[in-house]
Design an enzyme around this catalytic site. Structure first.
Site, mmCIF file in Angstrom:
data_model
loop_
_atom_site.group_PDB
_atom_site.id
_atom_site.type_symbol
_atom_site.label_atom_id
_atom_site.label_comp_id
_atom_site.label_asym_id
_atom_site.label_seq_id
_atom_site.Cartn_x
_atom_site.Cartn_y
_atom_site.Cartn_z
ATOM 1 N N SER A 110 47.002 70.988 57.983
ATOM 2 C CA SER A 110 46.700 69.659 58.506
ATOM 3 C C SER A 110 47.679 68.666 57.910
ATOM 4 C CB SER A 110 45.266 69.283 58.123
ATOM 5 O OG SER A 110 45.097 67.883 58.156
ATOM 6 N N HIS A 155 23.816 85.896 72.486
ATOM 7 C CA HIS A 155 23.490 84.461 72.435
ATOM 8 C C HIS A 155 23.931 83.831 71.105
ATOM 9 C CE1 HIS A 155 20.750 85.572 75.770
ATOM 10 N NE2 HIS A 155 20.438 86.591 74.994
ATOM 11 N N GLU A 162 43.297 79.190 68.751
ATOM 12 C CA GLU A 162 42.823 78.093 69.591
ATOM 13 C C GLU A 162 43.672 77.938 70.846
ATOM 14 O OE1 GLU A 162 42.308 74.469 67.274
ATOM 15 O OE2 GLU A 162 41.555 75.688 65.631
ATOM 16 N N LYS A 176 43.144 72.086 54.513
ATOM 17 C CA LYS A 176 42.899 72.760 55.781
ATOM 18 C C LYS A 176 43.814 73.957 56.036
ATOM 19 C CE LYS A 176 40.339 71.997 58.441
ATOM 20 N NZ LYS A 176 40.419 71.159 59.652
#
Ligand code: ARG
Length: 455
Positions: A276, A155, A289, A282
């Site tokens: 970025s 969880h 992803e 970044k």
């Protein structure tokens, strides 16, 4: 002019041609189409439907087409509907009247099914190697992880400490199941449809067993209608590919979490990160992803094909042409994904101290206290309740669990020692468990499983 113009007096409308043409994507089957045609020619010679000389001249023409395609000098004609008609047209140009015998006893229906099975068999074989490569990377990461441990989660809540090697291998076993599935899929699809004709076989003395053997298929079709309409193998391959994609997606999701500042468990190599355009600081896990994102289209490719197949009456229907693009797409995307994830994992910097710190604190070893009581003959449910109360008390009163354990009449200093950093993980001793002894064994078994999958 099409190959079937004899039946028609009018020309195909351009809108119809634009909509039905498959050449832009089924060119990918060129190699298999040439192999299938060569076997068909040999089969026709074998049963006496072509003379040796005719066979030789057709095989030569097929060879020329292969060279033209390889050197990009093959000139496609606007009338070429698909790769099959393009090849036959060119063979006929090259071999003259003999070329007109190439399609004897054959239909594009058994031809395309043959091509696609050959293509899928080869691609899945190669793809298996790519999956095994990720398994190898995980095996190396597990070996390098040594005694490093981290919280195991359920969880997404810290549950129990586990060896990092154990965590890596959990992904590894999933991928080995994928290798298994791909192999079984290849075995099931290893059936030659050639000789089924349009749907019913032929009045000509064809020998489907002969061409099946020529093409390296394990066996020939049993039913000509099934042979031309069966795309189970495409659906199965698409499922296997979607499953791999889902495994990659879960691995990717983990890299996204682990590389976040919140977790800080690892740093991605620059080669597998992107920046970025606006925010100078970044460093993003884009490959991870996309492993997550692309699983959507893999699942879409599978469900799309299943819907295409679901209402089709026997036998061949042009709907079946819709089998190729999803299959080609899924194979390509999964192969790219496997390589990217293999690279991201093999270049990952692990922050073992951060992982271990996260696995040392608080009450993460609470189950060890309960099991300590079980060994003192306290029934487990009672033990669970005693420890749970201590955990609650420790939180409510802001005192350390260790102090409460030391002071507890049924627990004491021996039990409190179980809460020391690094102790709990060493106590996972059962087969397949997360501690050093079973993980060492597991690693051996995993290496052996990779080896046996290689063979
Ligand atoms: N391009 C077609 C396909 O991919 C080849 C078979 C065409 N057969 C036919 N009867 N029109 O399915």
């Amino acid at each position: 002019m099409t190959l079937w113009h004899g039946r028609f007096s009018g020309q195909m409308d351009q809108a119809m041609a634009d909509y039905t043409v498959s050449l832009p994507f089924d060119r990918a089957l060129a190699t298999e189409d040439l192999l299938g045609s060569a076997a068909h020619v040999e089969g026709l010679v074998h049963v006496g439907l072509l003379t040796q000389d005719e066979g030789t001249s057709l095989l030569q023409a097929l060879e020329t087409v292969a060279q033209e395609l390889a050197s990009n000098s093959f000139l496609f004609d606007p009338s070429d509907e698909d790769i099959h008609t393009a090849v036959e047209r060119r063979v006929t140009e090259l071999a003259g009247p003999t070329g007109a015998k190439l399609h004897t006893g054959r239909s594009r229906n058994d031809q395309v099914a043959t091509d696609l099975r050959l293509w899928t068999k080869r691609e899945l074989r190669e793809l298996e190697e790519d999956v095994l490569e990720v398994c190898r990377v995980l095996e190396q990461s597990a070996t390098a992880a040594g005694a490093t441990y981290l919280p195991g989660y359920t969880h997404v809540q810290r549950a129990q400490p586990v060896l990092l090697a154990h965590h890596f291998l959990a992904h590894g076993w999933a991928l080995l199941r994928d290798v298994d599935r791909l192999r079984e899929c290849r075995e099931r699809l290893d059936v030659s449809p050639l000789g089924a004709g349009a749907l019913a076989g032929s009045s000509l003395p064809l020998d489907p067993d002969f061409v099946a053997a020529r093409l390296g298929f394990a066996r020939r079709f049993e039913n000509s209608m099934d042979a031309v309409s069966d795309r189970d193998f495409v659906a199965e391959a698409l499922f296997d590919l979607a499953m791999i994609g889902i495994h990659l997606s879960r691995m990717g999701e983990e890299l996204v979490l682990w590389s976040s500042e919140e977790f800080g468990f690892c740093t991605l190599d620059d080669g597998f990160s992107s920046g970025s355009s606006m925010l100078p600081q970044k460093k993003n896990a884009d490959a991870a992803e996309l492993a997550r994102g692309k699983s959507g289209r893999l699942i879409g490719n599978l469900t799309g094909l299943l819907v295409t197949l679901k209402g089709l009456p026997l036998s061949y229907n042009r709907d079946l042409q819709e089998d190729k693009e999803p299959l080609f797409d899924s194979v390509r995307q999964v192969r790219l994904g496997l390589r990217a994830i293999a690279g991201a994992y093999s270049t990952l910097t692990i922050h073992g101290t951060v992982m271990q710190r996260a696995a040392d604190g608080g009450s993460i070893a609470a189950i060890d206290l309960a099991e300590y009581l079980v060994l003192q003959h306290v029934p487990f449910r009672e033990a669970h309740s005693i420890v749970a109360s201590l955990v609650r008390k420790s939180i409510d009163e802001g005192v350390s669990l260790g102090d409460l354990v030391v002071a507890h009449p049924q627990l004491g200093a021996d039990a409190a020692a179980l809460l020391q950093p690094g102790v709990a993980v060493t106590r996972r001793t059962t087969p397949g468990g997360a501690g050093p002894a079973p993980v060492a064994l597991q690693l051996d078994r995993f290496r052996a499983a990779i080896e046996s999958a290689r063979r």
